[in-house]
Design a protein around this motif. Sequence first.
Motif, mmCIF file in Angstrom:
data_model
loop_
_atom_site.group_PDB
_atom_site.id
_atom_site.type_symbol
_atom_site.label_atom_id
_atom_site.label_comp_id
_atom_site.label_asym_id
_atom_site.label_seq_id
_atom_site.Cartn_x
_atom_site.Cartn_y
_atom_site.Cartn_z
ATOM 1 N N LEU A 1 0.830 -1.203 0.000
ATOM 2 C CA LEU A 1 0.000 0.000 0.000
ATOM 3 C C LEU A 1 0.866 1.255 0.000
ATOM 4 O O LEU A 1 1.903 1.282 0.662
ATOM 5 N N GLU A 2 0.410 2.281 -0.699
ATOM 6 C CA GLU A 2 1.050 3.590 -0.573
ATOM 7 C C GLU A 2 0.423 4.258 0.644
ATOM 8 O O GLU A 2 -0.784 4.504 0.661
ATOM 9 N N ILE A 3 1.225 4.519 1.656
ATOM 10 C CA ILE A 3 0.727 5.160 2.871
ATOM 11 C C ILE A 3 1.212 6.602 2.881
ATOM 12 O O ILE A 3 2.376 6.875 2.603
ATOM 13 N N THR A 4 0.303 7.530 3.199
ATOM 14 C CA THR A 4 0.652 8.944 3.276
ATOM 15 C C THR A 4 0.445 9.452 4.695
ATOM 16 O O THR A 4 -0.133 8.745 5.532
ATOM 17 N N ASP A 5 0.888 10.674 4.943
ATOM 18 C CA ASP A 5 0.639 11.269 6.258
ATOM 19 C C ASP A 5 -0.860 11.298 6.555
ATOM 20 O O ASP A 5 -1.282 11.094 7.688
ATOM 21 N N ALA A 6 -1.669 11.516 5.511
ATOM 22 C CA ALA A 6 -3.124 11.612 5.686
ATOM 23 C C ALA A 6 -3.760 10.263 6.028
ATOM 24 O O ALA A 6 -4.785 10.214 6.717
ATOM 25 N N THR A 7 -3.176 9.154 5.563
ATOM 26 C CA THR A 7 -3.779 7.834 5.782
ATOM 27 C C THR A 7 -3.073 7.019 6.863
ATOM 28 O O THR A 7 -3.554 5.960 7.248
ATOM 29 N N PHE A 8 -1.941 7.498 7.367
ATOM 30 C CA PHE A 8 -1.114 6.725 8.300
ATOM 31 C C PHE A 8 -1.896 6.292 9.543
ATOM 32 O O PHE A 8 -1.858 5.125 9.929
ATOM 33 N N ASP A 9 -2.597 7.227 10.145
ATOM 34 C CA ASP A 9 -3.330 6.939 11.380
ATOM 35 C C ASP A 9 -4.317 5.791 11.171
ATOM 36 O O ASP A 9 -4.346 4.831 11.939
ATOM 37 N N GLY B 1 -3.699 -10.609 3.769
ATOM 38 C CA GLY B 1 -4.756 -11.105 4.646
ATOM 39 C C GLY B 1 -4.309 -11.331 6.082
ATOM 40 O O GLY B 1 -5.136 -11.413 6.983
ATOM 41 N N LYS B 2 -2.989 -11.461 6.299
ATOM 42 C CA LYS B 2 -2.475 -11.702 7.653
ATOM 43 C C LYS B 2 -1.840 -10.449 8.248
ATOM 44 O O LYS B 2 -1.829 -10.261 9.457
ATOM 45 N N ALA B 3 -1.250 -9.627 7.376
ATOM 46 C CA ALA B 3 -0.590 -8.397 7.820
ATOM 47 C C ALA B 3 -0.776 -7.340 6.725
ATOM 48 O O ALA B 3 -0.976 -7.666 5.562
ATOM 49 N N VAL B 4 -0.689 -6.084 7.129
ATOM 50 C CA VAL B 4 -0.750 -4.971 6.188
ATOM 51 C C VAL B 4 0.692 -4.569 5.885
ATOM 52 O O VAL B 4 1.496 -4.407 6.799
ATOM 53 N N VAL B 5 1.032 -4.441 4.610
ATOM 54 C CA VAL B 5 2.383 -4.044 4.214
ATOM 55 C C VAL B 5 2.272 -2.791 3.351
ATOM 56 O O VAL B 5 1.538 -2.777 2.365
ATOM 57 N N GLY B 6 2.993 -1.743 3.756
ATOM 58 C CA GLY B 6 2.900 -0.487 3.028
ATOM 59 C C GLY B 6 4.213 0.249 2.964
ATOM 60 O O GLY B 6 5.200 -0.131 3.603
ATOM 61 N N LYS B 7 4.212 1.322 2.161
ATOM 62 C CA LYS B 7 5.403 2.127 1.939
ATOM 63 C C LYS B 7 5.066 3.602 2.130
ATOM 64 O O LYS B 7 3.998 4.038 1.729
ATOM 65 N N VAL B 8 5.995 4.328 2.749
ATOM 66 C CA VAL B 8 5.843 5.769 2.926
ATOM 67 C C VAL B 8 6.998 6.460 2.205
ATOM 68 O O VAL B 8 8.166 6.220 2.541
ATOM 69 N N ASP B 9 6.680 7.283 1.220
ATOM 70 C CA ASP B 9 7.691 8.086 0.521
ATOM 71 C C ASP B 9 8.032 9.267 1.429
ATOM 72 O O ASP B 9 7.213 10.161 1.631
ATOM 73 N N VAL B 10 9.241 9.248 1.997
ATOM 74 C CA VAL B 10 9.602 10.260 3.005
ATOM 75 C C VAL B 10 9.754 11.655 2.419
ATOM 76 O O VAL B 10 9.658 12.636 3.145
ATOM 77 N N ASP B 11 9.978 11.768 1.104
ATOM 78 C CA ASP B 11 10.064 13.094 0.494
ATOM 79 C C ASP B 11 8.702 13.780 0.479
ATOM 80 O O ASP B 11 8.598 14.988 0.676
#
Length: 105
Positions: free
Chosen positions: A3-11, A49-59
């Motif tokens: 998943l693409e995770i952003t500051d807006a969706t992180f919580d 289905g067992k864990a959520v895996v995502g990435k946060v672009d720090v820039d």
Amino acid sequence: MALEITDATFDEVVLKSDKPVVVDFWAAWCGPCRMVGPIIEEVSAEYDGKAVVGKVDVDANQEFAAKYGVRNIPTVLVFKNGEIVNRQVGVSPKKVYTDAIDAVL
């Protein structure tokens, strides 16, 4: 796919998840991040289905990178119940990430 995770969706995606969450803090210009990226994608497929895996672009998303003290990338954090339970900085073999997830499943 991770998943693409952003500051807006992180919580919502990370802190309120009822499953363990793996978050890869990365940037497009980071060579080691490009080595970790395919590993994170494999982990995402294996733990679907067992864990959520995502990435946060720090820039583009600096709020949570700063909050969790991410100073070097790639940094991969594993969360359970909104708390960090594992931190890997730099490139690690896939087994390091899968072991961290298995420990909290």
